[in-house]
Design a protein around this motif. Sequence first.
Motif, PDB file in Angstrom:
ATOM      1  N   GLY A  14       0.824  -1.195   0.000  1.00  0.00           N
ATOM      2  CA  GLY A  14       0.000   0.000   0.000  1.00  0.00           C
ATOM      3  C   GLY A  14       0.858   1.245   0.000  1.00  0.00           C
ATOM      4  O   GLY A  14       2.084   1.176  -0.048  1.00  0.00           O
ATOM      5  N   THR A  15       0.203   2.382   0.100  1.00  0.00           N
ATOM      6  CA  THR A  15       0.908   3.648   0.042  1.00  0.00           C
ATOM      7  C   THR A  15       1.811   3.877   1.249  1.00  0.00           C
ATOM      8  O   THR A  15       2.667   4.747   1.209  1.00  0.00           O
ATOM      9  CB  THR A  15      -0.091   4.811  -0.080  1.00  0.00           C
ATOM     10  OG1 THR A  15      -0.998   4.756   1.020  1.00  0.00           O
ATOM     11  CG2 THR A  15      -0.844   4.743  -1.401  1.00  0.00           C
ATOM     12  N   GLU A  16       1.628   3.087   2.306  1.00  0.00           N
ATOM     13  CA  GLU A  16       2.512   3.197   3.469  1.00  0.00           C
ATOM     14  C   GLU A  16       3.920   2.720   3.104  1.00  0.00           C
ATOM     15  O   GLU A  16       4.881   3.058   3.778  1.00  0.00           O
ATOM     16  CB  GLU A  16       1.986   2.376   4.656  1.00  0.00           C
ATOM     17  CG  GLU A  16       0.613   2.788   5.131  1.00  0.00           C
ATOM     18  CD  GLU A  16      -0.499   2.243   4.237  1.00  0.00           C
ATOM     19  OE1 GLU A  16      -0.319   1.182   3.587  1.00  0.00           O
ATOM     20  OE2 GLU A  16      -1.548   2.893   4.149  1.00  0.00           O
ATOM     21  N   ALA A  17       4.023   1.909   2.073  1.00  0.00           N
ATOM     22  CA  ALA A  17       5.296   1.418   1.546  1.00  0.00           C
ATOM     23  C   ALA A  17       5.305   1.732   0.047  1.00  0.00           C
ATOM     24  O   ALA A  17       5.060   0.857  -0.787  1.00  0.00           O
ATOM     25  CB  ALA A  17       5.440  -0.077   1.808  1.00  0.00           C
ATOM     26  N   PRO A  18       5.554   2.994  -0.318  1.00  0.00           N
ATOM     27  CA  PRO A  18       5.349   3.417  -1.703  1.00  0.00           C
ATOM     28  C   PRO A  18       6.206   2.688  -2.733  1.00  0.00           C
ATOM     29  O   PRO A  18       5.731   2.428  -3.842  1.00  0.00           O
ATOM     30  CB  PRO A  18       5.647   4.918  -1.681  1.00  0.00           C
ATOM     31  CG  PRO A  18       6.390   5.163  -0.426  1.00  0.00           C
ATOM     32  CD  PRO A  18       5.980   4.098   0.537  1.00  0.00           C
ATOM     33  N   LEU A  19       7.428   2.331  -2.398  1.00  0.00           N
ATOM     34  CA  LEU A  19       8.251   1.634  -3.387  1.00  0.00           C
ATOM     35  C   LEU A  19       7.707   0.236  -3.661  1.00  0.00           C
ATOM     36  O   LEU A  19       7.665  -0.219  -4.801  1.00  0.00           O
ATOM     37  CB  LEU A  19       9.707   1.560  -2.931  1.00  0.00           C
ATOM     38  CG  LEU A  19      10.389   2.907  -2.708  1.00  0.00           C
ATOM     39  CD1 LEU A  19      11.841   2.708  -2.290  1.00  0.00           C
ATOM     40  CD2 LEU A  19      10.282   3.793  -3.941  1.00  0.00           C
ATOM     41  N   ARG A 171       2.117   9.750   1.132  1.00  0.00           N
ATOM     42  CA  ARG A 171       1.016  10.700   1.368  1.00  0.00           C
ATOM     43  C   ARG A 171       0.510  11.269   0.044  1.00  0.00           C
ATOM     44  O   ARG A 171      -0.698  11.407  -0.166  1.00  0.00           O
ATOM     45  CB  ARG A 171       1.466  11.837   2.297  1.00  0.00           C
ATOM     46  CG  ARG A 171       1.451  11.479   3.771  1.00  0.00           C
ATOM     47  CD  ARG A 171       1.660  12.690   4.660  1.00  0.00           C
ATOM     48  NE  ARG A 171       2.936  13.365   4.421  1.00  0.00           N
ATOM     49  CZ  ARG A 171       4.106  12.973   4.921  1.00  0.00           C
ATOM     50  NH1 ARG A 171       4.169  11.901   5.695  1.00  0.00           N
ATOM     51  NH2 ARG A 171       5.208  13.642   4.652  1.00  0.00           N
ATOM     52  N   ALA A 172       1.428  11.603  -0.848  1.00  0.00           N
ATOM     53  CA  ALA A 172       1.028  12.143  -2.152  1.00  0.00           C
ATOM     54  C   ALA A 172       0.255  11.101  -2.963  1.00  0.00           C
ATOM     55  O   ALA A 172      -0.717  11.435  -3.647  1.00  0.00           O
ATOM     56  CB  ALA A 172       2.258  12.616  -2.921  1.00  0.00           C
ATOM     57  N   MET A 173       0.672   9.852  -2.870  1.00  0.00           N
ATOM     58  CA  MET A 173      -0.037   8.779  -3.580  1.00  0.00           C
ATOM     59  C   MET A 173      -1.460   8.646  -3.052  1.00  0.00           C
ATOM     60  O   MET A 173      -2.410   8.480  -3.822  1.00  0.00           O
ATOM     61  CB  MET A 173       0.728   7.452  -3.426  1.00  0.00           C
ATOM     62  CG  MET A 173       2.067   7.440  -4.153  1.00  0.00           C
ATOM     63  SD  MET A 173       3.113   6.048  -3.670  1.00  0.00           S
ATOM     64  CE  MET A 173       2.546   4.799  -4.800  1.00  0.00           C
ATOM     65  N   ARG A 174      -1.612   8.720  -1.716  1.00  0.00           N
ATOM     66  CA  ARG A 174      -2.951   8.634  -1.123  1.00  0.00           C
ATOM     67  C   ARG A 174      -3.808   9.821  -1.561  1.00  0.00           C
ATOM     68  O   ARG A 174      -4.979   9.656  -1.899  1.00  0.00           O
ATOM     69  CB  ARG A 174      -2.869   8.563   0.403  1.00  0.00           C
ATOM     70  CG  ARG A 174      -2.414   7.208   0.907  1.00  0.00           C
ATOM     71  CD  ARG A 174      -2.535   7.079   2.416  1.00  0.00           C
ATOM     72  NE  ARG A 174      -1.656   7.962   3.154  1.00  0.00           N
ATOM     73  CZ  ARG A 174      -0.341   7.785   3.316  1.00  0.00           C
ATOM     74  NH1 ARG A 174       0.253   6.739   2.778  1.00  0.00           N
ATOM     75  NH2 ARG A 174       0.372   8.638   4.028  1.00  0.00           N
ATOM     76  N   ARG A 177      -5.142   9.495  -5.027  1.00  0.00           N
ATOM     77  CA  ARG A 177      -6.208   8.490  -5.117  1.00  0.00           C
ATOM     78  C   ARG A 177      -7.393   8.822  -4.219  1.00  0.00           C
ATOM     79  O   ARG A 177      -8.328   8.032  -4.106  1.00  0.00           O
ATOM     80  CB  ARG A 177      -5.645   7.130  -4.751  1.00  0.00           C
ATOM     81  CG  ARG A 177      -4.737   6.583  -5.828  1.00  0.00           C
ATOM     82  CD  ARG A 177      -3.865   5.435  -5.321  1.00  0.00           C
ATOM     83  NE  ARG A 177      -3.027   4.922  -6.376  1.00  0.00           N
ATOM     84  CZ  ARG A 177      -1.925   5.543  -6.838  1.00  0.00           C
ATOM     85  NH1 ARG A 177      -1.529   6.680  -6.290  1.00  0.00           N
ATOM     86  NH2 ARG A 177      -1.221   5.012  -7.810  1.00  0.00           N
ATOM     87  N   LYS A 178      -7.289   9.939  -3.514  1.00  0.00           N
ATOM     88  CA  LYS A 178      -8.347  10.373  -2.584  1.00  0.00           C
ATOM     89  C   LYS A 178      -8.592   9.315  -1.505  1.00  0.00           C
ATOM     90  O   LYS A 178      -9.727   8.999  -1.149  1.00  0.00           O
ATOM     91  CB  LYS A 178      -9.625  10.720  -3.331  1.00  0.00           C
ATOM     92  CG  LYS A 178      -9.437  11.889  -4.293  1.00  0.00           C
ATOM     93  CD  LYS A 178     -10.689  12.179  -5.076  1.00  0.00           C
ATOM     94  CE  LYS A 178     -10.602  13.347  -5.995  1.00  0.00           C
ATOM     95  NZ  LYS A 178      -9.416  13.606  -6.731  1.00  0.00           N
ATOM     96  N   ILE A 179      -7.491   8.772  -0.995  1.00  0.00           N
ATOM     97  CA  ILE A 179      -7.538   7.804   0.107  1.00  0.00           C
ATOM     98  C   ILE A 179      -7.278   8.588   1.399  1.00  0.00           C
ATOM     99  O   ILE A 179      -6.358   9.394   1.458  1.00  0.00           O
ATOM    100  CB  ILE A 179      -6.448   6.718  -0.056  1.00  0.00           C
ATOM    101  CG1 ILE A 179      -6.659   5.937  -1.347  1.00  0.00           C
ATOM    102  CG2 ILE A 179      -6.414   5.796   1.149  1.00  0.00           C
ATOM    103  CD1 ILE A 179      -5.511   5.002  -1.693  1.00  0.00           C
TER     104      ILE A 179
END
Length: 183
Positions: A14-19, A171-174, A177-179
Amino acid sequence: MTTNLPEFSAPIAGTEAPLEMLAACHRRIEAQCTDLRRLVPHLLAHGADDAARTATIRLMRYFDTSALLHHADEEDDLFPALIESMAGSDAICLREIIAGLTADHRALEACWRHLRAILERIAAGECVPLLVDDVEALAVRYEQHIEREENELLPMAARLLSDAELAGVGRAMRARRKIDDVS
């Protein structure tokens, strides 16, 4: 600092682990390319039947949203974070990698636009040819692009970016995606 790429062990990234999420997105892109490749012989054998129309709608939805979000994750957040991490250092190699990957994104998007026009007609029930060469142009380009990202970019990001920088990318990825943000 995260250093477990490319052999990440999280079953769902998930976005908590972006790589790890970017690498997981690569697996989904590969799966979509496989489905696109399977569509060619299906159309020859069955025409624009229900299965073909359903598949084309799903492919269009994926490449119109998830693939573009993935490109934005890299170009808007990961690439700038990597460049910033190199401040004061010789970043010529990194800038060349990023420029090449960004150019790949534009070429992939152009290949997709061409295929999408065909798939849109199939989704509408038209029996139009889906050429192997057109499908392979996208699939092979994605294979090469993913290989470069996973062999060069993601390991470099894991090595260079701090946990705080990676958290910012997540955070930017979330947000993209409006998460809801996880604390």
